[in-house]
Write a protein that holds these residues in place. Structure first.
Motif, short mmCIF file in Angstrom:
data_model
loop_
_atom_site.label_atom_id
_atom_site.label_comp_id
_atom_site.label_asym_id
_atom_site.label_seq_id
_atom_site.Cartn_x
_atom_site.Cartn_y
_atom_site.Cartn_z
N GLY A 228 54.60 72.34 42.48
CA GLY A 228 55.28 73.64 42.47
C GLY A 228 56.25 73.89 43.81
O GLY A 228 56.54 73.09 44.13
N LEU A 229 56.33 75.05 44.04
CA LEU A 229 57.09 75.47 45.06
C LEU A 229 56.32 75.84 46.39
O LEU A 229 55.32 76.54 46.24
CB LEU A 229 57.92 76.85 44.53
CG LEU A 229 58.89 77.42 45.49
CD1 LEU A 229 60.19 76.41 45.42
CD2 LEU A 229 59.21 78.77 45.11
N HIS A 230 56.83 75.32 47.35
CA HIS A 230 56.13 75.61 48.86
C HIS A 230 57.02 76.27 49.78
O HIS A 230 58.13 75.42 50.03
CB HIS A 230 55.34 74.25 49.07
CG HIS A 230 54.67 73.53 48.33
ND1 HIS A 230 53.21 73.78 48.18
CD2 HIS A 230 54.99 72.55 47.41
CE1 HIS A 230 52.89 73.14 47.29
NE2 HIS A 230 53.82 72.30 46.66
N LEU A 231 56.70 77.53 50.02
CA LEU A 231 57.81 78.26 51.02
C LEU A 231 56.95 78.48 52.30
O LEU A 231 55.68 78.83 52.49
CB LEU A 231 57.93 79.70 50.34
CG LEU A 231 58.57 79.43 49.07
CD1 LEU A 231 58.42 81.05 48.30
CD2 LEU A 231 59.80 79.04 49.01
N GLY A 232 57.59 77.79 53.50
CA GLY A 232 57.08 78.23 54.73
C GLY A 232 57.00 79.60 54.89
O GLY A 232 58.05 80.31 54.49
N GLY B 236 50.66 83.55 40.10
CA GLY B 236 49.57 82.60 40.34
C GLY B 236 49.81 81.97 41.77
O GLY B 236 49.18 81.14 41.95
N ALA B 237 50.65 82.75 42.66
CA ALA B 237 50.73 82.05 43.90
C ALA B 237 49.49 81.99 44.71
O ALA B 237 48.54 82.69 44.70
CB ALA B 237 51.89 82.98 44.56
N GLN B 238 49.47 81.30 45.82
CA GLN B 238 48.64 80.96 46.68
C GLN B 238 49.07 80.85 48.13
O GLN B 238 49.86 80.39 48.34
CB GLN B 238 47.62 79.74 46.22
CG GLN B 238 46.46 79.44 47.22
CD GLN B 238 45.46 78.23 46.78
OE1 GLN B 238 44.83 78.39 45.78
NE2 GLN B 238 45.89 76.96 47.42
N LEU C 7 46.70 84.61 46.28
CA LEU C 7 47.62 85.80 46.61
C LEU C 7 47.05 87.28 46.05
O LEU C 7 46.60 88.04 46.80
CB LEU C 7 49.26 85.83 46.31
CG LEU C 7 49.97 86.83 46.70
CD1 LEU C 7 49.77 87.21 48.42
CD2 LEU C 7 51.31 86.80 46.49
N LYS C 8 46.38 86.98 44.67
CA LYS C 8 45.73 88.19 44.29
C LYS C 8 44.49 88.84 45.15
O LYS C 8 44.08 89.88 44.90
CB LYS C 8 45.52 87.97 42.79
CG LYS C 8 44.57 86.94 42.40
CD LYS C 8 44.01 86.81 40.95
CE LYS C 8 43.16 85.69 40.91
NZ LYS C 8 41.85 86.16 41.08
N VAL D 63 53.57 78.28 44.98
CA VAL D 63 53.55 78.70 43.42
C VAL D 63 53.74 77.76 42.79
O VAL D 63 54.43 76.84 42.70
CB VAL D 63 55.12 79.53 43.22
CG1 VAL D 63 55.02 80.38 42.07
CG2 VAL D 63 54.95 80.61 44.70
N PRO D 64 52.57 77.78 41.75
CA PRO D 64 52.50 76.59 40.74
C PRO D 64 53.72 76.49 39.90
O PRO D 64 54.47 77.32 39.67
CB PRO D 64 51.08 76.86 39.98
CG PRO D 64 51.08 78.18 40.09
CD PRO D 64 51.67 78.60 41.44
N VAL D 65 53.79 75.21 39.10
CA VAL D 65 54.75 75.01 38.27
C VAL D 65 54.37 75.77 36.98
O VAL D 65 53.40 75.53 36.34
CB VAL D 65 54.82 73.53 37.72
CG1 VAL D 65 55.96 73.36 36.67
CG2 VAL D 65 55.40 72.66 38.85
#
Length: 297
Positions: free
Chosen positions: A36-40, A141-143, A157-158, A185-187
């Protein structure tokens, strides 16, 4: 009360030291891989907006980012800062007022100016959470990755945000000396579409009066999975599993979208001046669901 004068003695905070975490280049990156996407946490909103993987795989996040503040602010504002910012309330932010959130006796908004205050989850404090990124990220569904003296811990995140019913003085689960380092953030599954709608008093440079994120995984006209989160209506970004239950497995029609919006706002308790938020939130959410499903509004 002294004579005919009200005297306020709020507990002013004067930290002895401020730590500039923006000096840490290890917190500023965007990566996209099979997970998925990984944001610093220090990635700016402009960098998110310009990233090709965000544009291709997470259009709902792109849409939300573009609706935040002004281009100049997005050039310096970070994803971590947007998620961790303090809630909005003019009584809470007024240094001369000692409201319940600051340890005082009452929430001034109940009998005062509450036009923009919460209609859900108030529980003696009716602030609203101002983040525009939280609703779409939660719906996706971000973490988070949180780092502190005890090490590193992942957290959905929820589960990060907490309302005044849990702790009236806080809005998230960050402990002392902890900070958010990454948002993952998952794909999205095949067939996933998302929409973020934001209503504000002014077309630019303004916080949301009401917002809604709808992320639907569709199989034709039928919804296989739904993520529904409202913004600016509660002290925390308001996740609605009730609305998701209505949508999951259903053929998305205007009637089904309206039903989901009704159950999402069923527990709304408006005050003297913010009753307009109830039909507004229902309509914004209904439109977001229909647009995410590809149904003409």
């Amino acid at each position: 009360l002294i004579g005919d004068r009200l005297v306020f003695e709020p507990p002013f905070v004067a930290p002895e030291r401020l730590v500039n975490i923006k000096a840490n280049p290890g917190l500023r990156y965007i990566r996209y891989d099979t997970t998925g996407l990984h944001l610093g946490a220090l990635v700016t909103l402009t960098e998110i907006e310009n990233d090709p993987n965000v544009r291709e795989h997470y259009p709902v996040l792109l849409s939300a980012t573009r609706q935040i503040a002004s281009p100049q602010i997005r050039n310096v504002a970070s994803v971590g800062g947007n998620l961790c910012q303090r809630p909005r309330c003019w009584y809470y932010r007024n240094d001369s007022l000692h409201c319940k959130r600051k340890g005082g006796p009452i929430c001034y908004s109940v009998a005062g100016e509450n036009t923009y205050h919460a209609i859900l989850g108030g529980h003696e404090c009716y602030i609203v959470h101002p983040s525009d990124l939280a609703p779409p990220l939660m719906a996706l569904g971000a973490q988070l990755t949180i780092v502190g003296p005890k090490g590193r811990r992942p957290l959905p995140l929820k589960d990060f945000f907490i309302g005044p019913d849990v702790d009236i003085t806080r809005e998230n689960l960050l402990a002392q000396n902890e900070l958010v380092t990454e948002v993952s953030v998952p794909v999205p599954p095949a067939g996933t579409r998302g929409v973020y709608l934001k209503v504000r008093d002014r077309a630019t440079w303004d916080f949301a009066t009401c917002s809604a994120a709808a992320v639907l995984t569709m199989d034709g006209d039928r919804c296989r999975r739904a993520g529904i989160v409202l913004g600016a209506v509660a002290p925390i970004p308001w996740h609605s599993p009730e609305a998701e239950k209505v949508l999951t497995g259903a053929r998305i029609t205007p009637a089904v979208a309206a039903q989901a919006a009704e159950v999402a706002l069923a527990k709304a308790r408006p005050m003297t001046q913010n009753g307009y938020k109830v039909p507004l939130a229902k309509n914004v959410l209904r439109r977001a669901i229909l647009q995410a499903a590809g149904v003409e509004v």
